[in-house]
Design a protein around this motif. Structure first.
Motif, short mmCIF file in Angstrom:
data_model
loop_
_atom_site.label_atom_id
_atom_site.label_comp_id
_atom_site.label_asym_id
_atom_site.label_seq_id
_atom_site.Cartn_x
_atom_site.Cartn_y
_atom_site.Cartn_z
N ARG A 46 5.30 -7.82 6.24
CA ARG A 46 3.91 -7.17 6.45
C ARG A 46 3.67 -6.03 5.60
O ARG A 46 4.70 -5.35 5.44
N THR A 47 2.36 -5.86 5.05
CA THR A 47 2.15 -4.71 4.14
C THR A 47 0.86 -4.43 4.60
O THR A 47 -0.16 -4.93 4.93
N PHE A 48 0.97 -2.79 4.95
CA PHE A 48 -0.12 -2.05 5.56
C PHE A 48 -0.76 -1.38 4.21
O PHE A 48 0.00 -0.97 3.47
N VAL A 49 -2.12 -1.18 4.14
CA VAL A 49 -2.89 -0.38 3.04
C VAL A 49 -3.63 0.54 3.68
O VAL A 49 -4.31 0.07 4.71
N VAL A 50 -3.92 1.61 2.89
CA VAL A 50 -4.81 2.66 3.76
C VAL A 50 -6.07 2.51 3.13
O VAL A 50 -6.96 3.30 3.20
N ILE A 69 8.69 -4.17 5.88
CA ILE A 69 7.27 -3.43 5.99
C ILE A 69 6.79 -2.72 4.55
O ILE A 69 7.67 -1.80 4.45
N PHE A 70 5.82 -2.83 4.12
CA PHE A 70 5.43 -1.98 2.83
C PHE A 70 4.34 -1.24 3.64
O PHE A 70 3.47 -2.09 4.08
N ILE A 71 4.27 0.01 3.35
CA ILE A 71 2.93 0.80 3.52
C ILE A 71 2.34 1.30 2.14
O ILE A 71 3.14 2.09 1.48
N GLN A 72 1.36 0.81 1.78
CA GLN A 72 0.85 1.39 0.37
C GLN A 72 -0.27 2.34 0.88
O GLN A 72 -1.36 2.02 1.33
N HIS A 73 -0.12 3.48 0.07
CA HIS A 73 -0.93 4.55 0.27
C HIS A 73 -2.16 4.70 -0.60
O HIS A 73 -2.98 5.82 -0.94
N GLN A 74 -2.25 3.60 -1.47
CA GLN A 74 -3.27 3.80 -2.56
C GLN A 74 -3.83 2.40 -3.19
O GLN A 74 -2.85 1.37 -2.71
N ASN A 75 -4.85 2.05 -3.37
CA ASN A 75 -5.08 0.67 -4.10
C ASN A 75 -4.32 0.74 -5.46
O ASN A 75 -4.90 1.62 -6.41
N MET A 76 -3.44 -0.09 -5.77
CA MET A 76 -2.67 0.31 -7.00
C MET A 76 -3.21 -0.14 -8.03
O MET A 76 -2.82 0.11 -9.39
N ASN A 77 -4.39 -0.69 -8.12
CA ASN A 77 -5.34 -1.07 -9.22
C ASN A 77 -5.56 0.47 -10.01
O ASN A 77 -6.11 0.38 -11.10
#
Length: 404
Positions: free
Chosen positions: A161-165, A122-130
């Motif tokens: 699964r990848t969750f993004v905030v 699982i990845f949890i991305q805490h920012q839109n990496m753009n």
């Protein structure tokens, strides 16, 4: 029992600020009994929690395991070798994937030693990496955005699964990886309702009276509170400039800054240059209970960020019944409703922020109270985290089905 290993360079028993650190602490704190959690992190106390040793720890009575692979140094300077890189290098050759049912990562880099292992990830991305395309970003990958996105191209297809905030982050990933679009999902931030809750107004006033006495201020002073790292993202320089303009119109305005970071010295110099030392205080890093006490005591929250995911500090402030003045960043409009429980400004300028802060000093009672708490009643740790815990269960079932 589901064995989950979480990877991030943090120490859950230390007062390390940041939304990711809080996310991990609450994930550990609220985990159901059918889930066994191990955090592979860094230590701030090499005597009590030494590098390389598995420590049995607990948060609010919830037990978990903690394995630090390196030590944590400081927030006050940016190290030549980023902590995330040192942390990733420290894991090379370690078999943390063994006996795990799920591996969870809060950054892409630490996943690389395990990308080709068959354990669900699982990845949890805490920012839109753009955001890496923004020259003002604090993330050092901005100097090598092509390299970062190449790493994502390797990593994303290997995560179950990848969750993004941020919603737009989910949409961007789904557009970029259409063949695995169903693996991306939105995970909003939350607050801990046991810690961030409002006081009845008479009790808030009494609590505020204690705070103002600590700084030799007056009970009628209007206290703005900001919480976060002192860096380019949080844009404290603009905030101090805005406060200086506000002070000319509202002499009784005061500002408390909770946090520390690489730009603290320059912010302190600006405060001194503008002769604001008596009405602006930098408190450094504080534990969550003290931050919650200040949120319950202040008159308004202010966020001057240049960019955000879904700012946890705003959710926590609203949970305390505290209205917010904020820049229009990330998912902030999900909880701050302009003219209802706060003021959202679209233009990032000291003049516009000062005007919004002035409006708050004149109309605070219009924004405070139930309109704040009602906006975040669904954004609490027990509610939001259930989606994550259910994902752990689903991934283990899928693994067992494949094995059988």
């Amino acid at each position: 029992m589901i064995d989950v290993k979480i990877f991030y360079p943090t120490d859950p028993l230390a007062d390390i600020p940041g939304g990711i650190d809080t996310c991990i602490r609450d994930t550990l704190r609220y985990a159901p009994e059918d889930i066994s959690l191990t955090l592979v992190g860094v230590t701030t106390d090499n005597k009590e929690r030494p590098v390389g040793r598995t420590s049995e720890c607990e948060l609010d009575g919830r037990a978990f395991k903690f394995v630090p692979v390196s030590s944590f140094e400081t927030l006050k300077k940016q190290l030549k070798i980023p902590l995330s890189l040192r942390y990733t290098l420290a894991m090379l050759g370690k078999g943390f994937y063994r006996d795990a049912d799920v591996l969870q990562f809060h950054r892409i880099e630490p996943a690389f030693p395990y990308l080709w292992r068959s354990v669900p990830k699982i990845f949890i991305q805490h920012q839109n990496m753009n955001i890496l395309h923004n020259d003002n970003a604090d993330i050092r990958w901005k100097f090598f955005p092509g390299a970062y996105f190449a790493l994502e191209d390797l990593a994303m297809p290997r995560a179950e699964r990848t969750f993004v905030v941020r919603r737009d982050g989910v949409e961007d990933y789904q557009a970029k990886y259409p063949n695995i679009a169903d693996r991306f999902d939105f995970l909003p931030t939350w607050m801990n309702p046991k810690m961030f809750y409002p006081l009845p107004e008479p009790e808030r006033i009494a609590s505020k009276a204690k705070v103002v006495r600590e700084y030799s201020w007056d009970a009628d002073d209007f206290i703005f509170l900001t919480v976060g790292r002192i860096d380019h993202q949080k844009n404290h320089a603009m905030l101090v400039d805005a406060f200086a303009k506000l002070k000319q119109r509202v002499p009784q305005a005061r500002l408390l800054i909770v946090g520390d970071g690489v730009l603290r010295n320059s912010v302190e110099e600006k405060i001194a240059k503008l002769n604001l030392q008596d009405c602006v205080k930098i408190l450094g890093v504080l534990g969550q209970p003290e931050v919650a006490r200040l949120l319950r005591s202040a008159d308004a929250k202010v966020l001057s960020s240049a960019y955000e995911g879904m700012p946890r500090c705003v959710v926590e402030a609203l949970g305390c019944g505290l209205p917010a003045v904020t820049t229009d960043v990330g998912e902030v409009r999900r909880v701050v409703h302009d003219g209802v429980n706060g003021i959202v400004i679209e233009q990032h300028s000291a003049d516009v922020l000062a005007d919004a802060m002035y409006r708050m000093t004149q109309e605070r009672n219009k924004y405070a109270g139930n309109s704040c708490t009602d906006a975040v009643h669904e954004y609490t740790a027990p509610v939001i985290l259930e989606k994550l815990y259910d994902t752990y269960r689903d991934l283990k079932k899928q693994s067992e089905t494949v094995e059988s």
